[in-house]
Design a protein around this motif. Structure first.
Motif, short mmCIF file in Angstrom:
data_model
loop_
_atom_site.label_atom_id
_atom_site.label_comp_id
_atom_site.label_asym_id
_atom_site.label_seq_id
_atom_site.Cartn_x
_atom_site.Cartn_y
_atom_site.Cartn_z
N CYS A 131 72.84 56.45 76.99
CA CYS A 131 71.43 56.83 77.18
C CYS A 131 71.18 57.23 78.64
O CYS A 131 70.49 58.22 78.91
N GLN A 132 71.74 56.47 79.56
CA GLN A 132 71.60 56.82 80.98
C GLN A 132 72.28 58.15 81.28
O GLN A 132 71.73 58.99 82.01
N ALA A 133 73.45 58.38 80.70
CA ALA A 133 74.19 59.62 80.92
C ALA A 133 73.42 60.82 80.37
O ALA A 133 73.44 61.91 80.96
N ALA A 134 72.72 60.64 79.25
CA ALA A 134 71.91 61.72 78.68
C ALA A 134 70.81 62.15 79.65
O ALA A 134 70.49 63.33 79.77
N MET A 135 70.24 61.18 80.37
CA MET A 135 69.21 61.50 81.36
C MET A 135 69.82 62.21 82.57
O MET A 135 69.22 63.11 83.15
N GLU A 136 71.02 61.82 82.93
CA GLU A 136 71.72 62.46 84.05
C GLU A 136 72.02 63.92 83.72
O GLU A 136 71.89 64.79 84.58
N LEU A 137 72.41 64.20 82.49
CA LEU A 137 72.70 65.57 82.08
C LEU A 137 71.46 66.47 82.18
O LEU A 137 71.58 67.67 82.41
N ALA A 138 70.29 65.87 81.98
CA ALA A 138 69.04 66.63 82.08
C ALA A 138 68.43 66.57 83.48
O ALA A 138 67.32 67.05 83.70
N LYS A 139 69.15 65.98 84.44
CA LYS A 139 68.72 65.89 85.84
C LYS A 139 67.44 65.09 86.02
O LYS A 139 66.61 65.40 86.88
N HIS A 140 67.28 64.06 85.22
CA HIS A 140 66.11 63.20 85.39
C HIS A 140 66.30 62.25 86.56
O HIS A 140 67.44 62.02 87.02
N SER A 141 65.20 61.66 87.00
CA SER A 141 65.23 60.78 88.17
C SER A 141 66.00 59.49 87.87
O SER A 141 66.23 59.13 86.71
N THR A 142 66.34 58.78 88.93
CA THR A 142 67.04 57.51 88.80
C THR A 142 66.21 56.51 88.01
O THR A 142 66.74 55.72 87.22
N GLU A 143 64.87 56.57 88.20
CA GLU A 143 63.99 55.64 87.48
C GLU A 143 64.05 55.88 85.97
O GLU A 143 64.17 54.93 85.19
N ILE A 144 64.00 57.13 85.55
CA ILE A 144 64.06 57.45 84.12
C ILE A 144 65.44 57.08 83.56
O ILE A 144 65.55 56.58 82.43
N GLN A 145 66.49 57.32 84.35
CA GLN A 145 67.83 56.94 83.91
C GLN A 145 67.91 55.43 83.67
O GLN A 145 68.51 54.98 82.68
N ASP A 146 67.29 54.67 84.56
CA ASP A 146 67.32 53.21 84.41
C ASP A 146 66.53 52.76 83.18
O ASP A 146 66.94 51.85 82.46
N MET A 147 65.39 53.42 82.90
CA MET A 147 64.60 53.07 81.72
C MET A 147 65.38 53.38 80.44
O MET A 147 65.33 52.61 79.47
N ALA A 148 66.11 54.48 80.43
CA ALA A 148 66.94 54.83 79.27
C ALA A 148 68.04 53.79 79.08
O ALA A 148 68.34 53.36 77.95
N PHE A 149 68.65 53.37 80.19
CA PHE A 149 69.68 52.33 80.14
C PHE A 149 69.10 51.04 79.56
O PHE A 149 69.71 50.40 78.69
N GLN A 150 67.92 50.65 80.04
CA GLN A 150 67.29 49.41 79.58
C GLN A 150 66.96 49.47 78.09
O GLN A 150 67.15 48.49 77.36
N TYR A 151 66.48 50.63 77.64
CA TYR A 151 66.20 50.75 76.20
C TYR A 151 67.49 50.59 75.39
O TYR A 151 67.53 49.81 74.43
#
Length: 365
Positions: free
Chosen positions: A215-235
Motif C-alpha cells: 500500500c505504501q509502495a502504491a502511493m510512492e508510484l503515484a508520487k504522493h507525500s510521505t504522510e499519505i504513504q504512511d497512512m496507506a501503510f497504517q491502513y
C-alpha cells in the motif's frame, strides 16, 4: 465478506481473481500444473493450495491485490506530478496495477512454499513417501518460479524505493514464517511461550508486512507525500491484523457447528487465554484434560491437536475464559486504527469499499 469483495472489484475495474492470469497461463507454469496433477490421490497440501487458487470465496486469496488497487484509486493522482495522468485507467496507474499483481504473486509463492511437508512426521496413511517427496519438490520449484516472476516485474517498475519496500516485505515474510516453524520440530512443544505483544510482532511479519508495504509502495508510484504513504501503510497493517484476528476467532464464535473446528494453540484467543491464566496454569490445563478414547492422548506423548476430544475440551475452556472477548476487542481496535488512517483520503467509492472491508472483518455474531 464475499459481497464486500464483489462490490470492491467492480470499483477497481475487473475481478482480482484474474489478477495473476498472465503468469498462471504461461507455458512454464502450465508445465508445473501438469506435474502437480500427479499428486491427485495423495494428501499432499500442495493440492489443496492449488484448488484454492481456482476458487476460494471463503478466504479470498486475492484480497491483498484488491486492497492495493482500492487504496490507489482512493488516493488518486498526486498534485505533485500530473505528467502521468494519461496512464490512468479507472483512476489507477498501470504501474499500480502491476504492483497489485506483484503483491499477489509474492503471496501466492509463499502459500505454495508453505505446502512443503515435514517428511519425518509423515504416517503411512498420508500416502507413499515418494509421492510426498515429489510434492515437496514441486512446491519448492513452483513457489520459486512465482517469486522469480514477481521480482522480474518489480524491477520493471524502475522505482528504487518501491523495490526496497517490497524486498523488505519478502524478508519480513521469511522471518515471520521462520518464527512460526521454529518450534514445530521440538519434541513435546505444545504452545509457544509468547505474550500477545510478541504474537502481534510475529503476525505483522508473516501476514501484514506485505500488504502494508505494498500500500505504501502504491502511493510512492503515484508520487504522493510521505504522510499519505504512511497512512496507506497504517491502513494495510491494521486491516490485515484485523483480518488475521478474525480468522483466528472463527472456531470460537461460529454460532452452530456439529464438528470441532480446527484452531491453533498459538492463535490469538489461545495466547490471550494463556496470558489471563498464566503460562504454568495453561500448560497444566492442557496436560490434565482427560481423554475418553485414548488414555495417553492427553499426555505429552501426543499433543492435544492429535486428539479430538481433548482438543474440543480445550476449545470450550478458551471460550469460557476472557481470551475470546479480548481477541474480539483487539480485532476491533486494529479495525478502528485502519479506519482512522482512511480519514486522510478524500471521500470516494474506493474509500467506502476499503472501510467496508474493515467492517466485514470486525463484525461478529
Amino acid at each position: 465478506w464475499s459481497q464486500v469483495v464483489s462490490e470492491a472489484e467492480k470499483i477497481v475495474g475487473y475481478p482480482t481473481s484474474f489478477m495473476s492470469l498472465r503468469c498462471l497461463l504461461s507455458d512454464e507454469l502450465s508445465n508445473i500444473a501438469m506435474q502437480v496433477r500427479k499428486l491427485v490421490g495423495t494428501k499432499h497440501p500442495l493440492l489443496d493450495t492449488a484448488r484454492g487458487f481456482v476458487y476460494d470465496s471463503r478466504n479470498n486469496l486475492q484480497m491483498r491485490g484488491l486492497v492495493v488497487l482500492l487504496i490507489s484509486k482512493a488516493a488518486g493522482p498526486s498534485t505533485a506530478d500530473l505528467s502521468f495522468q494519461h496512464d490512468m485507467v479507472s483512476g489507477i496507474y498501470s504501474s499500480q496495477r502491476s504492483l497489485a499483481e506483484i503483491t499477489e504473486l509474492i503471496h501466492t509463492a509463499f502459500l505454495v512454499h508453505r505446502g512443503i511437508v515435514n517428511i519425518g512426521e509423515l504416517k503411512s496413511c498420508d500416502g507413499p513417501l515418494k509421492d510426498m517427496q515429489f510434492g515437496n519438490k514441486m512446491a519448492v520449484l513452483s513457489g520459486d518460479f512465482l517469486l522469480a516472476n514477481a521480482c522480474t516485474s518489480l524491477a520493471q517498475l524502475q522505482n528504487t524505493k518501491v523495490v526496497e519496500l517490497i524486498s523488505s516485505a519478502i524478508g519480513d515474510l521469511v522471518q515471520g514464517i521462520y518464527y512460526e516453524n521454529s518450534k514445530s520440530s521440538e519434541e513435546n512443544c505444545l504452545t509457544d511461550d509468547i505474550g500477545i505483544s510478541r504474537w502481534k510482532e510475529q503476525v505483522f511479519l508473516s501476514h501484514s508486512a506485505l500488504l502494508a508495504k505494498s500500500c505504501q509502495a502504491a502511493m510512492e508510484l503515484a508520487k504522493h507525500s510521505t504522510e499519505i504513504q504512511d497512512m496507506a501503510f497504517q491502513y494495510g497493517k491494521h486491516m490485515s491484523m484485523s483480518h488475521k484476528l478474525h480468522s483466528d476467532l472463527q472456531p470460537f464464535v461460529k454460532e452452530s457447528s456439529s464438528d470441532t473446528v480446527a484452531f491453533s494453540l498459538n492463535s490469538a484467543p489461545a495466547i490471550l487465554h494463556q496470558e489471563f491464566r498464566g503460562r504454568e496454569a495453561w500448560l497444566k490445563q492442557i496436560r490434565e484434560k482427560p481423554c475418553a478414547s485414548r488414555d495417553n492422548c492427553a499426555r505429552l506423548t501426543l499433543p492435544p491437536h492429535r486428539c479430538a476430544c481433548v482438543f474440543q475440551q480445550l476449545q470450550e475452556a478458551i471460550k469460557a475464559g476472557k481470551g475470546v472477548t479480548s481477541a474480539i476487542d483487539l480485532c476491533r481496535c486494529h479495525g478502528n486504527r485502519a479506519l482512522a488512517a482512511l480519514e486522510r483520503f478524500p471521500p470516494s467509492e474506493a474509500r467506502d469499499a476499503l472501510a467496508n472491508i474493515v467492517y466485514a472483518v470486525t463484525r461478529f455474531p
